[in-house]
Scaffold this active site. Structure first.
Site, short mmCIF file in Angstrom:
data_model
loop_
_atom_site.label_atom_id
_atom_site.label_comp_id
_atom_site.label_asym_id
_atom_site.label_seq_id
_atom_site.Cartn_x
_atom_site.Cartn_y
_atom_site.Cartn_z
N ASP A 139 0.85 -1.20 0.00
CA ASP A 139 0.00 0.00 0.00
C ASP A 139 0.89 1.24 0.00
OD1 ASP A 139 -2.31 1.46 0.00
OD2 ASP A 139 -2.99 0.84 1.98
N HIS A 196 -9.94 -1.98 -7.53
CA HIS A 196 -9.90 -0.90 -6.54
C HIS A 196 -9.13 0.33 -7.04
CE1 HIS A 196 -9.70 1.22 -2.80
NE2 HIS A 196 -8.40 1.00 -2.64
C1 HEM Z 1 -9.39 -1.68 3.98
C2 HEM Z 1 -9.60 -0.84 2.99
C3 HEM Z 1 -8.63 -0.58 1.89
C4 HEM Z 1 -7.64 -1.38 1.38
C5 HEM Z 1 -7.29 -2.80 1.79
C6 HEM Z 1 -6.98 -0.61 0.34
C7 HEM Z 1 -5.89 -1.09 -0.39
C8 HEM Z 1 -5.26 -0.36 -1.36
C9 HEM Z 1 -4.12 -0.83 -2.10
C10 HEM Z 1 -3.43 -2.17 -1.91
C11 HEM Z 1 -3.78 0.14 -2.98
C12 HEM Z 1 -2.63 0.09 -4.00
C13 HEM Z 1 -1.40 0.73 -3.50
C14 HEM Z 1 -1.28 2.20 -3.83
O1 HEM Z 1 -1.49 2.59 -4.97
O2 HEM Z 1 -0.99 2.96 -2.91
C15 HEM Z 1 -4.71 1.24 -2.81
C16 HEM Z 1 -4.70 2.42 -3.52
C17 HEM Z 1 -5.63 3.43 -3.36
N1 HEM Z 1 -6.70 3.44 -2.51
FE1 HEM Z 1 -7.20 2.00 -1.19
N2 HEM Z 1 -7.58 0.60 0.23
C18 HEM Z 1 -8.59 0.68 1.15
C19 HEM Z 1 -9.45 1.74 1.38
C20 HEM Z 1 -9.52 2.85 0.59
C21 HEM Z 1 -10.52 3.89 0.72
C22 HEM Z 1 -11.63 3.94 1.78
C23 HEM Z 1 -10.27 4.81 -0.25
C24 HEM Z 1 -11.00 6.07 -0.58
C25 HEM Z 1 -12.32 6.16 -0.59
C26 HEM Z 1 -9.10 4.35 -0.99
C27 HEM Z 1 -8.51 5.03 -2.01
C28 HEM Z 1 -7.36 4.63 -2.67
C29 HEM Z 1 -6.69 5.43 -3.66
C30 HEM Z 1 -7.07 6.83 -4.13
C31 HEM Z 1 -5.61 4.67 -4.11
C32 HEM Z 1 -4.56 5.07 -5.15
C33 HEM Z 1 -5.02 4.64 -6.53
C34 HEM Z 1 -4.07 5.14 -7.60
O3 HEM Z 1 -3.69 6.31 -7.54
O4 HEM Z 1 -3.75 4.37 -8.51
N3 HEM Z 1 -8.68 3.17 -0.46
N4 HEM Z 1 -5.60 0.90 -1.81
#
Ligand code: HEM
Length: 489
Positions: free
Chosen positions: A190, A338
């Site tokens: 992450d 996601h």
């Molecule tokens: C338990 C809940 C969550 C898990 C397991 C999770 C996991 C991840 C993972 C593994 C990544 C990819 C790594 C990265 O690009 O930094 C990511 C990216 C991201 N997540 Fe989550 N996330 C969660 C909750 C959320 C929530 C609640 C939001 C917003 C509503 C969110 C927004 C984002 C965004 C904006 C990215 C970057 C996407 C990009 O720029 O390509 N995440 N998340």
């Protein structure tokens, strides 16, 4: 180094978690209620304001850590970090009921029935007791090299605040151990993709009309996150838009923080991925990557569509260097994955300039123990303390959750390559929520890569991420804590 045309950020005044992130192996979120307003204000002025960790301090530490990272990945410095944020009730206590109103989402609050309905959140009655009844006025963020360090720091703070504030709820988040460091509990790396902030770092390359710092990392105007600076121009990503005008003088250099305690049902998620992969005739790691859009190593599907490539995952010059224009038929990465939902990059109908208006700075940390060897159903509460910063909760965090993750029709306007029929991408399988905890599904878990037209869909059966608390807070500038918010009233 910022460029000459970039805005000058007040690095000594903006709290350190907002734009860069506090250095942390462990972080306590201490939610509190103010019992003695006058006493609290005196402590803010005399002791707390000077201890708040600024962006400049975090940047200085980051330089030291970056040098040392060359020798190994661990952060062990006894650096103490403290940040402070207030809910709308907290601001009422400090400034009185006639105070200027801030962002409408903030004033509505995370537990308001309209917010719950808009985000398809579970009812407040199912949240942690501390968040369902009684008032929460604010939260301290205490970060450091380990749990014991942060606990000690918290006891000192609490003894200073004894009789003045009541700690309502505390939770310690911790980076995961060993090789899981930096990975969330489902196992995925992450914290890879974050917006770069103009004024902190200088864009080094041009890409499809926007400026980038690292490849794939768009440079965003700081007014998207902090009051007093230019926001994005919705039509031209590289041009400054209007200034994010603070609703009160003291709100300058302040930001809004969304905190969500998201429980993750890890054994259930793993079992689901294994069973569905078998049904679909694919291997579990591939299906897992189709849900997230990245492999556990962090390598993005756009660059590694069928097999993991940990070298790409670990390499900041490559692990974010993609957009979606070359993948119009979700052959590499599903529309619902996601990361494709949460930041659709150039995928929305109006392109990158549109999605840049919905960026957030994330500062999450996992909480809860590792899954034990015999734990086949969740026995211990674990998950992610999700934290993000923005200037407009409705246009940023809530938009991502509501209009992207919870919207089975986003991204819109896509068609099948063979029939031209419209596609319904489905829900974000990680965080998407259907009304009334209803059914969710996602399109095309099986890759048609490099070609093929096998139609597949995944019934997501249950939620594997469950919000158990949510709070909207304002993170004031350090000078506001020292002056307007602590002025004798
Ligand atoms: C338990 C809940 C969550 C898990 C397991 C999770 C996991 C991840 C993972 C593994 C990544 C990819 C790594 C990265 O690009 O930094 C990511 C990216 C991201 N997540 Fe989550 N996330 C969660 C909750 C959320 C929530 C609640 C939001 C917003 C509503 C969110 C927004 C984002 C965004 C904006 C990215 C970057 C996407 C990009 O720029 O390509 N995440 N998340």
């Amino acid at each position: 180094m910022p460029a000459q045309t970039d805005p000058r950020l007040d690095l000594d005044d903006i709290q350190g978690d907002v734009l860069v992130g506090l250095q942390k192996n462990a972080e306590m979120f201490m939610f509190f209620r103010i019992a003695d307003v006058a006493g609290f204000k005196m402590l803010l002025r005399q002791h707390i304001a000077s201890r708040l960790t600024s962006t400049r301090r975090v940047l200085d530490r980051e330089r030291v850590a970056a040098r040392e990272r060359l020798q190994g990945p661990r952060f062990t410095h006894p650096w103490e970090s403290l940040n402070l944020a207030f809910t709308k009730d907290g601001l009422d206590r400090l400034l009185g009921p006639g105070r200027p109103l801030l962002d409408s989402g903030f004033e509505r609050g995370a537990d308001h029935p309209d917010t719950i309905a808009a985000l398809n959140d579970p009812p407040v009655a199912s949240w942690l007791p501390a968040f369902r009844s009684g008032r929460i006025d604010g939260a301290f963020l205490l970060a450091g090299p380990n749990r014991r360090f942060v606990d000690t720091q918290a006891s000192h703070l609490l003894s200073m605040l004894s009789g003045i504030v009541t700690a309502v709820y505390s939770e310690i988040g911790q980076v995961r151990p060993g090789r899981e460091r930096g990975h969330e509990h489902f196992g995925f790396l992450d914290g890879i993709s974050q917006p770069a902030i103009r004024g902190l770092t200088r864009p080094s390359r041009r890409h499809h009309g926007s400026d980038q710092v690292l490849p794939g990392q768009d440079a965003i105007w700081p007014g998207e996150f902090v009051y007093g600076y230019p926001m994005q121009d919705p039509h031209a990503a590289d041009q400054p838009g209007p200034i994010a005008a603070p609703p009160a003088v003291w709100a300058r250099n302040g930001s809004y923080m969304v905190v969500r305690r998201l429980e993750q049902l890890v054994p259930e998620f793993r079992a689901f991925v294994a069973a569905e992969a078998k049904r679909l005739g694919m291997y579990p790691a591939l299906l897992g990557s189709r849900l997230v859009g990245r492999w556990q190593s962090g390598a993005p599907l756009e660059l590694a569509p069928l097999d993991d490539n940990p070298r790409i995952g670990a390499e900041p010059m490559r692990n974010n260097d993609f957009d979606y224009r070359d993948d119009p038929f979700q052959r590499r990465c599903p529309y619902a994955a996601h990361i494709r939902k949460a930041n659709p990059r150039d995928d929305p109908p109006r392109g990158t300039a549109e999605s840049l208006r919905h960026r957030i700075v994330r500062a999450a940390i996992p909480f809860g123990p590792e899954v034990g060897p015999g734990e086949t159903r969740t026995e211990h509460s674990r998950g992610l303390i999700f934290v993000c910063y923005q200037i407009d909760i409705g246009r940023q965090f809530e938009f991502i959750q509501r209009r992207y993750a919870d919207n089975p029709d986003f991204v819109d306007g896509k068609t099948r390559p063979d029939t031209g029929q419209p596609v319904h991408p489905g829900y974000d399988p990680i965080i998407g929520q259907a009304p009334g905890n209803g059914e969710r599904s996602m399109d095309e878990p099986v890759p048609n890569y490099p070609t093929g037209n096998r139609r597949s869909s995944l019934n997501l059966m249950q939620q594997f991420v469950i919000p158990t608390a949510s709070s909207y807070l304002f993170v004031p500038s350090i000078s506001a804590v020292r002056t307007a918010l602590s002025a004798a009233g």
